[in-house]
Design an enzyme around this catalytic site. Structure first.
Site, PDB file in Angstrom:
ATOM      1  N   HIS A 111       7.740  24.056  18.177  1.00  0.00           N
ATOM      2  CA  HIS A 111       7.171  23.504  16.935  1.00  0.00           C
ATOM      3  C   HIS A 111       6.131  22.675  17.086  1.00  0.00           C
ATOM      4  CE1 HIS A 111       7.058  19.977  14.089  1.00  0.00           C
ATOM      5  NE2 HIS A 111       6.643  20.747  13.211  1.00  0.00           N
ATOM      6  N   ASN A 113       2.599  20.420  14.970  1.00  0.00           N
ATOM      7  CA  ASN A 113       1.664  20.154  13.478  1.00  0.00           C
ATOM      8  C   ASN A 113       0.835  19.267  13.917  1.00  0.00           C
ATOM      9  OD1 ASN A 113       2.605  17.874  11.833  1.00  0.00           O
ATOM     10  ND2 ASN A 113       4.586  18.977  12.314  1.00  0.00           N
ATOM     11  N   ARG A 115      -1.769  16.832  10.960  1.00  0.00           N
ATOM     12  CA  ARG A 115      -2.105  16.750   9.701  1.00  0.00           C
ATOM     13  C   ARG A 115      -2.959  15.395   9.213  1.00  0.00           C
ATOM     14  NH1 ARG A 115       2.910  15.657  11.315  1.00  0.00           N
ATOM     15  NH2 ARG A 115       3.777  13.802  10.774  1.00  0.00           N
ATOM     16  N   HIS A 150       6.964  17.158  29.108  1.00  0.00           N
ATOM     17  CA  HIS A 150       6.767  15.649  28.520  1.00  0.00           C
ATOM     18  C   HIS A 150       5.635  14.922  29.421  1.00  0.00           C
ATOM     19  CE1 HIS A 150       9.844  14.431  26.048  1.00  0.00           C
ATOM     20  NE2 HIS A 150      10.720  15.707  26.465  1.00  0.00           N
TER      21      HIS A 150
END
Length: 309
Positions: A111, A113, A115, A150
């Protein structure tokens, strides 16, 4: 009007986000030659809209890469959890959000995102901030994949003399967990919110760095694992663990809550759901199996970069 270092420039952010959606979709299409893309543009009655792209292929069983740019007269509760003074302000929110569920259980789900929010009280100056994340949810753990992920996350958090990785990693570990299961969702990555440090340009630069590093983190793992043979039992375990993904997104995820509270398009908000998931009553992996190692090692927050020596 004279520009100031902290005056937001939403149109610059929007241009970057649209370019990022194109770049990620193009890379996934190149990786999966059988990928079929269903594009759906939508509008929101109160203001704004978006462009959803849902994909199915032979490598990526289901993937969604969505762009949205919405505005309204009252900032939803999910966006003001740490800023209660902004409740009721008019707002504009935009972002790119993606979830990828691969077919092969040896490839992790992921996942990401990025924003941007801007809120404004009557007669006041705009209050803006950025947020973002990317995290990895393996079904079968590989140490080299965790370290690479990482390493990329750390590189994404370098901004001038600042190194935000330790803070953003902990934030990710604290956020992407299922309290009702007492489990992490995966091996984490980075997560940040309410970010408006130094200047608009500086903060926007960090957002771009995070967005641009996602493919650098994920695609090498896909390329290493997509030819790995898998069994019916391993697929069943993947479907079982996908159930945890559903639980997190529906119960705990702030992004899901914000989308629904703001009157966003439900189909686009829930594109994060896997195509198939399973729940088994009171199931536990056998000790000494790769499945038990996932719980014992990979679902425990740890310093993966320490293993580099």
């Amino acid at each position: 009007m004279t520009e100031t270092p902290n005056r937001p420039e939403p149109n610059k952010v929007k241009s970057y986000l649209l370019e990022l959606q194109e770049k990620i979709c193009g890379a996934l299409e190149e990786e999966d030659g059988a990928l079929k893309i269903n594009e759906d543009s939508w509008s929101r009655e109160e203001g704004g809209g978006g462009r959803s792209r849902i994909m199915e292929g032979s490598v990526f069983e289901k993937a969604g890469v969505n762009f949205s740019d919405v505005w309204g007269t009252e900032l939803p509760q999910a966006a003001t959890a740490s800023r209660p003074e902004l409740a009721g302000c008019k707002f504009r929110a935009m972002g790119v959000s993606l979830v990828i569920h691969p077919l092969n259980p040896h490839i992790p789900s992921t996942h990401a995102n990025v924003r941007f929010f801007c809120a404004e009280k009557e007669g006041g100056d705009p209050i803006w901030w950025f947020g973002g994340a990317f995290d990895l949810t393996p079904y079968y753990g590989y140490e080299e994949d965790a370290i690479h992920w990482h390493e990329t996350a750390r590189a994404a958090c370098q901004a001038g003399d600042h190194d935000y990785y330790p803070k953003f990693k902990k934030w990710c570990d604290d956020y992407f967990k299922l309290p009702h299961r007492k489990e992490q969702r995966g091996i984490g990555g980075i997560f940040f919110d309410d970010f408006s440090e130094v200047s608009f340009s500086f903060s926007f630069g960090l957002l771009q760095c995070v967005g641009d590093h996602f493919l650098k983190g994920y695609l090498p793992i896909v390329q290493r694992r997509k030819e790995t043979k898998w069994t019916k039992e391993q697929k069943e375990f993947q479907l079982y663990r996908r159930g945890r993904y559903v639980e997190f997104n529906l119960i705990w995820d702030r992004g899901t809550k914000f989308g629904l509270q703001s009157g966003g398009r439900t189909e686009s908000i829930l594109m994060s759901m896997p195509p198939i998931a399973k729940w088994k009553y009171d199931w536990h992996p056998l000790k000494g199996t790769p499945e038990s190692k996932l719980y014992e090692t990979y679902l425990k927050p740890q310093d993966w970069l320490q293993k580099l020596g």
